[in-house]
Design a protein around this motif. Structure first.
Motif, PDB file in Angstrom:
ATOM      1  N   ALA A 179       8.229   7.124  -0.209  1.00  0.00           N
ATOM      2  CA  ALA A 179       7.343   7.593  -1.279  1.00  0.00           C
ATOM      3  C   ALA A 179       7.882   7.159  -2.640  1.00  0.00           C
ATOM      4  O   ALA A 179       9.084   7.212  -2.889  1.00  0.00           O
ATOM      5  N   GLY A 180       6.989   6.757  -3.507  1.00  0.00           N
ATOM      6  CA  GLY A 180       7.403   6.337  -4.849  1.00  0.00           C
ATOM      7  C   GLY A 180       6.201   5.926  -5.656  1.00  0.00           C
ATOM      8  O   GLY A 180       5.069   5.971  -5.177  1.00  0.00           O
ATOM      9  N   VAL A 181       6.446   5.533  -6.899  1.00  0.00           N
ATOM     10  CA  VAL A 181       5.337   5.091  -7.751  1.00  0.00           C
ATOM     11  C   VAL A 181       4.971   3.644  -7.431  1.00  0.00           C
ATOM     12  O   VAL A 181       5.795   2.887  -6.902  1.00  0.00           O
ATOM     13  N   ASP A 182       3.742   3.274  -7.741  1.00  0.00           N
ATOM     14  CA  ASP A 182       3.436   1.849  -7.763  1.00  0.00           C
ATOM     15  C   ASP A 182       2.898   1.449  -9.135  1.00  0.00           C
ATOM     16  O   ASP A 182       2.274   0.410  -9.302  1.00  0.00           O
ATOM     17  N   THR A 183       3.179   2.303 -10.110  1.00  0.00           N
ATOM     18  CA  THR A 183       3.000   1.981 -11.526  1.00  0.00           C
ATOM     19  C   THR A 183       4.429   1.898 -12.067  1.00  0.00           C
ATOM     20  O   THR A 183       5.252   2.743 -11.712  1.00  0.00           O
ATOM     21  N   GLY A 303      -4.171   4.930   9.414  1.00  0.00           N
ATOM     22  CA  GLY A 303      -4.499   4.692   8.009  1.00  0.00           C
ATOM     23  C   GLY A 303      -3.639   3.587   7.428  1.00  0.00           C
ATOM     24  O   GLY A 303      -2.506   3.351   7.878  1.00  0.00           O
ATOM     25  N   THR A 304      -4.218   2.898   6.454  1.00  0.00           N
ATOM     26  CA  THR A 304      -3.504   1.784   5.820  1.00  0.00           C
ATOM     27  C   THR A 304      -3.646   1.833   4.300  1.00  0.00           C
ATOM     28  O   THR A 304      -3.741   0.801   3.635  1.00  0.00           O
ATOM     29  N   GLY A 305      -3.692   3.048   3.719  1.00  0.00           N
ATOM     30  CA  GLY A 305      -3.771   3.173   2.265  1.00  0.00           C
ATOM     31  C   GLY A 305      -2.378   3.136   1.641  1.00  0.00           C
ATOM     32  O   GLY A 305      -1.405   2.673   2.262  1.00  0.00           O
ATOM     33  N   ALA A 306      -2.288   3.661   0.411  1.00  0.00           N
ATOM     34  CA  ALA A 306      -1.035   3.579  -0.343  1.00  0.00           C
ATOM     35  C   ALA A 306       0.097   4.334   0.351  1.00  0.00           C
ATOM     36  O   ALA A 306       1.263   3.922   0.287  1.00  0.00           O
ATOM     37  N   SER A 307      -0.234   5.440   1.035  1.00  0.00           N
ATOM     38  CA  SER A 307       0.829   6.205   1.703  1.00  0.00           C
ATOM     39  C   SER A 307       1.379   5.420   2.892  1.00  0.00           C
ATOM     40  O   SER A 307       2.599   5.281   3.060  1.00  0.00           O
ATOM     41  N   ALA A 308       0.467   4.895   3.729  1.00  0.00           N
ATOM     42  CA  ALA A 308       0.912   4.097   4.891  1.00  0.00           C
ATOM     43  C   ALA A 308       1.727   2.895   4.431  1.00  0.00           C
ATOM     44  O   ALA A 308       2.747   2.538   5.039  1.00  0.00           O
ATOM     45  N   MET A 309       1.267   2.273   3.346  1.00  0.00           N
ATOM     46  CA  MET A 309       1.950   1.091   2.781  1.00  0.00           C
ATOM     47  C   MET A 309       3.427   1.380   2.494  1.00  0.00           C
ATOM     48  O   MET A 309       4.283   0.510   2.598  1.00  0.00           O
ATOM     49  N   GLN A 310       3.702   2.649   2.122  1.00  0.00           N
ATOM     50  CA  GLN A 310       5.092   2.992   1.810  1.00  0.00           C
ATOM     51  C   GLN A 310       5.843   3.480   3.050  1.00  0.00           C
ATOM     52  O   GLN A 310       7.027   3.211   3.204  1.00  0.00           O
ATOM     53  N   VAL A 311       5.127   4.175   3.951  1.00  0.00           N
ATOM     54  CA  VAL A 311       5.802   4.745   5.123  1.00  0.00           C
ATOM     55  C   VAL A 311       6.257   3.658   6.099  1.00  0.00           C
ATOM     56  O   VAL A 311       7.418   3.639   6.530  1.00  0.00           O
ATOM     57  N   GLN A 326      -5.652   0.510  11.901  1.00  0.00           N
ATOM     58  CA  GLN A 326      -6.256   0.108  10.631  1.00  0.00           C
ATOM     59  C   GLN A 326      -7.774   0.091  10.771  1.00  0.00           C
ATOM     60  O   GLN A 326      -8.326  -0.738  11.479  1.00  0.00           O
ATOM     61  N   ARG A 327      -8.429   1.038  10.081  1.00  0.00           N
ATOM     62  CA  ARG A 327      -9.898   1.045  10.136  1.00  0.00           C
ATOM     63  C   ARG A 327     -10.453  -0.064   9.235  1.00  0.00           C
ATOM     64  O   ARG A 327     -11.412  -0.727   9.578  1.00  0.00           O
ATOM     65  N   SER A 328      -9.835  -0.209   8.054  1.00  0.00           N
ATOM     66  CA  SER A 328     -10.241  -1.311   7.161  1.00  0.00           C
ATOM     67  C   SER A 328      -8.988  -1.950   6.583  1.00  0.00           C
ATOM     68  O   SER A 328      -8.033  -1.244   6.251  1.00  0.00           O
ATOM     69  N   PRO A 329      -8.996  -3.273   6.449  1.00  0.00           N
ATOM     70  CA  PRO A 329      -7.841  -3.915   5.818  1.00  0.00           C
ATOM     71  C   PRO A 329      -7.840  -3.659   4.311  1.00  0.00           C
ATOM     72  O   PRO A 329      -8.853  -3.246   3.739  1.00  0.00           O
ATOM     73  N   GLY A 426     -11.959  -3.258  -4.762  1.00  0.00           N
ATOM     74  CA  GLY A 426     -13.025  -2.377  -4.285  1.00  0.00           C
ATOM     75  C   GLY A 426     -12.466  -1.060  -3.772  1.00  0.00           C
ATOM     76  O   GLY A 426     -13.029   0.006  -3.984  1.00  0.00           O
ATOM     77  N   LYS A 427     -11.357  -1.135  -3.075  1.00  0.00           N
ATOM     78  CA  LYS A 427     -10.552   0.051  -2.775  1.00  0.00           C
ATOM     79  C   LYS A 427      -9.370  -0.001  -3.730  1.00  0.00           C
ATOM     80  O   LYS A 427      -9.130  -1.038  -4.355  1.00  0.00           O
ATOM     81  N   ARG A 428      -8.588   1.074  -3.756  1.00  0.00           N
ATOM     82  CA  ARG A 428      -7.437   1.052  -4.659  1.00  0.00           C
ATOM     83  C   ARG A 428      -6.488  -0.079  -4.242  1.00  0.00           C
ATOM     84  O   ARG A 428      -6.123  -0.187  -3.073  1.00  0.00           O
ATOM     85  N   MET A 429      -6.094  -0.905  -5.203  1.00  0.00           N
ATOM     86  CA  MET A 429      -5.168  -1.995  -4.904  1.00  0.00           C
ATOM     87  C   MET A 429      -3.823  -1.420  -4.466  1.00  0.00           C
ATOM     88  O   MET A 429      -3.377  -0.403  -4.974  1.00  0.00           O
ATOM     89  N   THR A 476      -3.941   9.573   6.208  1.00  0.00           N
ATOM     90  CA  THR A 476      -5.403   9.536   6.104  1.00  0.00           C
ATOM     91  C   THR A 476      -5.939  10.028   4.760  1.00  0.00           C
ATOM     92  O   THR A 476      -7.137  10.281   4.630  1.00  0.00           O
ATOM     93  N   GLY A 477      -5.066  10.164   3.776  1.00  0.00           N
ATOM     94  CA  GLY A 477      -5.551  10.417   2.424  1.00  0.00           C
ATOM     95  C   GLY A 477      -5.809  11.875   2.106  1.00  0.00           C
ATOM     96  O   GLY A 477      -5.328  12.785   2.803  1.00  0.00           O
ATOM     97  N   PHE A 478      -6.616  12.079   1.066  1.00  0.00           N
ATOM     98  CA  PHE A 478      -6.757  13.413   0.494  1.00  0.00           C
ATOM     99  C   PHE A 478      -8.235  13.766   0.276  1.00  0.00           C
ATOM    100  O   PHE A 478      -9.079  12.882   0.151  1.00  0.00           O
ATOM    101  N   ASN A 592     -14.483   3.781  -0.296  1.00  0.00           N
ATOM    102  CA  ASN A 592     -13.251   4.124  -1.017  1.00  0.00           C
ATOM    103  C   ASN A 592     -13.280   5.616  -1.300  1.00  0.00           C
ATOM    104  O   ASN A 592     -14.335   6.240  -1.193  1.00  0.00           O
ATOM    105  N   TRP A 593     -12.117   6.153  -1.667  1.00  0.00           N
ATOM    106  CA  TRP A 593     -12.076   7.606  -1.883  1.00  0.00           C
ATOM    107  C   TRP A 593     -12.579   7.980  -3.276  1.00  0.00           C
ATOM    108  O   TRP A 593     -12.598   9.146  -3.639  1.00  0.00           O
ATOM    109  N   TYR A 594     -13.032   6.983  -4.018  1.00  0.00           N
ATOM    110  CA  TYR A 594     -13.520   7.268  -5.367  1.00  0.00           C
ATOM    111  C   TYR A 594     -14.939   7.843  -5.352  1.00  0.00           C
ATOM    112  O   TYR A 594     -15.342   8.544  -6.250  1.00  0.00           O
TER     113      TYR A 594
END
Ligand code: NAP
Length: 635
Positions: A179-183, A303-311, A326-329, A426-429, A476-478, A592-594
């Motif tokens: 876990a960490g920032v990506d900014t 899931g393959t979002g920002a959390s999975a990317m770090q885990v 991975q449901r979506s790349p 289109g999804k969060r980078m 799987t996000g929030f 996207n979750w937006y």
């Protein structure tokens, strides 16, 4: 080097300058000397590419040497008492300086925001003449802490209620590996609390320690009641006060409630059949079991979002085998300093020459905040609308595709599964945290399927792939749209805020204030998360300044209640939705979750940060229905 510099300092400084970010140094040099030659050829750095820091600035070695030598002289003069030639650059000068430092033209409307962030102009003083208001802040994460700091500075009485046992919100709760920032951390810091970060992208423990230290520096813990979860918040029009009840039955009242409950803290656990039948550990990333040992285990990551990317990269070398469903790349970008430590010399330079830190941060702010925003606007004439939304977005697509293909070279199977077919952004980078390297490992399998079901010791994909596993990680996000829940917030009419919004359709003027809910202010409210990049802390600072501005007006004018006019909110929401309709996040090619199920973007800001900064810079009290105070307030 506040007193006069000696030769040891000079040697140290000269060494530190060897590690300086050259474009930032040029801006410092111009500001210290006022000599315009430093903003001209050959001292103009090249443009930063992508998220590159561009440390070398593209200078020939002898030019870089000249810049360093001149900077050493100028800083030496400054440490010996010579003030900067341009202590508070004009807006025109600032635009010229930042444009030079980033190697591209920065629009003039950025000048005021930059000047205030860098402290070259003082923000309007926000101190009440006599404290008459009481405030309850709900939440002690990034926004709640900020609210408490600014309320105290303004002289407004307040208490913070926090459900956790310490500060930090999401940074307290999320302890998953990696876990960490990506900014960049120098941007993901309060503007008034710089830090010597150990890396460019701080990991969770360091970020949490930062927040903990800010809390200590501002005596926040004295004003926070920990382990106190709010269950209801009800407005009493007759008394012009809020009554807040906690889950333990305690009742508190205050004139004003500020919510700081975030958007990314209610774990989303999808209703996958069989979830409860799994025999081994199964948990959401935000609820990582303390002390969990994954050594040799067969693990599924869903899931393959920002959390999975770090885990995944953090556990890949420990587990026996990891299977990623991975449901979506995802589109993945890279930063050349993502894994790089910030060397002591650079921290020394930042601590010794605060102007250098300011210019380094100003460059980051341009590169990470609004720079990309124009490229997220849909070009209605664009010939290839399924893949990208305009020519620049298409160029981004090519860059990210090349990056992915290079990273997965020799693995056509992985390239095929990993390449998204929707427009980048289109999804969060995501920022590459070693994702592709991990995918290439022998003990990692990428299954390009959503999950259909879970058995006692299996996970089954939607196309039939079944794997036996010991542990399931739900990345799987929030529940991002259920703002303020589970708190039951009831306003003037007695109706709950979530009834008014519908289950997933929150809206608020500026994302902060809602008709029928007098004296209630949201931070991290609807439409204020950043989808185009940048630091959420900048947005939180805008919101808290706006809120304190309203409270100052109330306090100084004996106002008992302020309530956003319905037509003001309606107009704002119309403009918000219209702006989104022209942007990438309403593109039909991806989820996207937006946005909610109806397709309305609920979470993200459609405008540039600079626009939001302008909109929230001071409160327009004409936007509110205002009532005089009926009785003296008591905390
Ligand atoms: P997320 O981006 O919402 O990703 C959730 C993932 O779970 C997606 O890949 C989604 O697939 C998948 N998923 C959901 N339900 C599923 C199902 N039933 N079957 C299979 N897959 C399913 O969540 P997140 O990764 O936790 O990130 C959320 C946000 O938190 C981020 O966008 C970011 O703002 C923040 N965050 C930031 C950082 C950081 O680096 N600073 C780290 C973590 C989180 P689809 O894509 O197909 O929906």
């Amino acid at each position: 080097m506040s007193a006069s510099a000696n030769s040891a300092d000079l040697d140290r400084l000269a060494r530190a300058l060897d590690s300086a970010n050259m474009p930032s140094l040029v801006a410092v040099l111009y500001q210290l000397t006022g000599d315009h030659v430093w903003l001209e050829d050959p001292y103009l750095p090249t443009r930063s590419r992508g998220m590159d820091d561009n440390d070398a600035g593209g200078f020939a070695p002898e030019v870089a040497q000249r810049i360093r030598a001149a900077a050493l002289d100028a800083i030496f003069e400054w440490t010996n008492g010579t003030p900067p030639a341009l202590p508070s650059p004009s807006n025109d000068q600032l635009v010229e300086m930042i444009s030079a430092a980033v190697g591209e033209s920065v629009p003039p409307e950025f000048a005021s925001m930059i000047a205030e962030d860098m402290g070259f102009v003082a923000a309007d003083e926000q101190v009440v003449t006599a404290s008459s208001l009481s405030v309850i802040v709900i939440g002690a994460g990034v926004s709640g802490m900020l609210a408490a700091i600014k309320l105290r500075e303004a002289g407004i009485d307040h208490v913070v209620l926090e459900k956790n046992s310490d500060v930090g919100g999401g940074w307290y709760e999320n302890t998953y590996p990696g876990a960490g920032v990506d900014t960049p951390s120098h941007l993901y810091s309060y503007s008034f609390a710089p830090r010597s970060w150990s890396t460019h992208f701080g990991k969770r423990d360091e970020v949490w320690q930062y927040l903990s230290d800010v809390a200590a520096d501002h005596d926040l813990r004295d004003r926070i009641r920990f382990d106190t979860e709010v269950s209801t918040s009800v407005y009493d029009s007759a008394r012009q006060r809020w009554t807040v009840t906690t889950t333990s039955g305690e009742v508190l009242t205050a004139d004003v409630v500020i919510t700081a409950t975030g958007q990314l803290n209610k774990a989303k656990v999808p209703p996958i059949p069989g979830l409860d039948a799994f025999r081994g550990p199964i948990f959401h990333t935000a609820e990582w079991p303390e002390g969990l040992d994954l050594t040799g285990k067969r693990v599924a990551i869903i899931g393959t979002g920002a959390s999975a990317m770090q885990v995944l990269p953090a556990i890949a070398s420990t587990v026996g085998h990891a299977t990623v469903f991975q449901r979506s790349p995802q589109w993945v970008a890279s930063s050349d300093v993502y894994f790089a430590p910030i060397v002591d010399d650079v921290s020394y330079l930042m601590e010794t020459v605060p102007l250098y830190r300011l210019w380094y941060r100003a460059r980051l702010a341009w590169n990470f905040n609004d720079r990309v925003h124009p490229s997220l606007q849909v070009d209605p004439e664009w010939e290839n609308p399924a893949q990208s939304v305009n020519a620049i977005n298409d160029a981004h697509r090519r860059v990210f595709t090349r990056y992915l293909e290079n990273a997965l070279e020799g693995r056509p199977d992985l390239i095929e599964k990993s390449l998204p077919d929707y427009p980048p952004f289109g999804k969060r980078m995501l920022l590459d945290n070693g994702w592709f390297t991990a995918l290439r490992r022998d003990n990692v399998t990428l299954v390009a399927e959503g999950v259909a079901s879970i058995g006692p010791d299996t996970v089954r994909g939607q196309h039939g792939t079944e794997v036996e596993v010991d542990v399931v990680i739900l990345a799987t996000g929030f529940e991002t749209h259920k703002l303020l829940t589970p708190i039951d917030v009831r306003g003037r009419s007695g109706r709950s805020i979530s009834d008014g919004w519908g289950s997933e359709d929150a809206h608020a003027h500026l994302g902060i204030t809602v008709p029928d809910f007098p004296n209630l202010f949201l931070t991290c409210g609807p439409g204020t998360v950043l989808g185009h990049g940048g630091s959420y802390i900048t947005i939180a600072e805008c919101q808290v300044r706006y809120i304190v501005d309203v409270l100052k007006y109330m306090s100084d004018n004996r106002i008992g209640s302020v309530e956003c006019k319905p037509e003001v909110e309606e107009d704002y929401v119309r403009r918000h939705d219209e702006a989104h309709s022209r942007m990438i996040w309403t593109h039909p090619g991806m989820d996207n979750w937006y946005r909610n199920d109806a397709g309305r973007v609920v979470s993200t800001l459609p405008w540039r940060i600079v626009d939001y900064w302008e909109m929230t810079h001071s409160a327009d009290m004409g936007d509110f229905l205002v009532e005089e105070a009926r009785q003296a307030s008591s905390a």
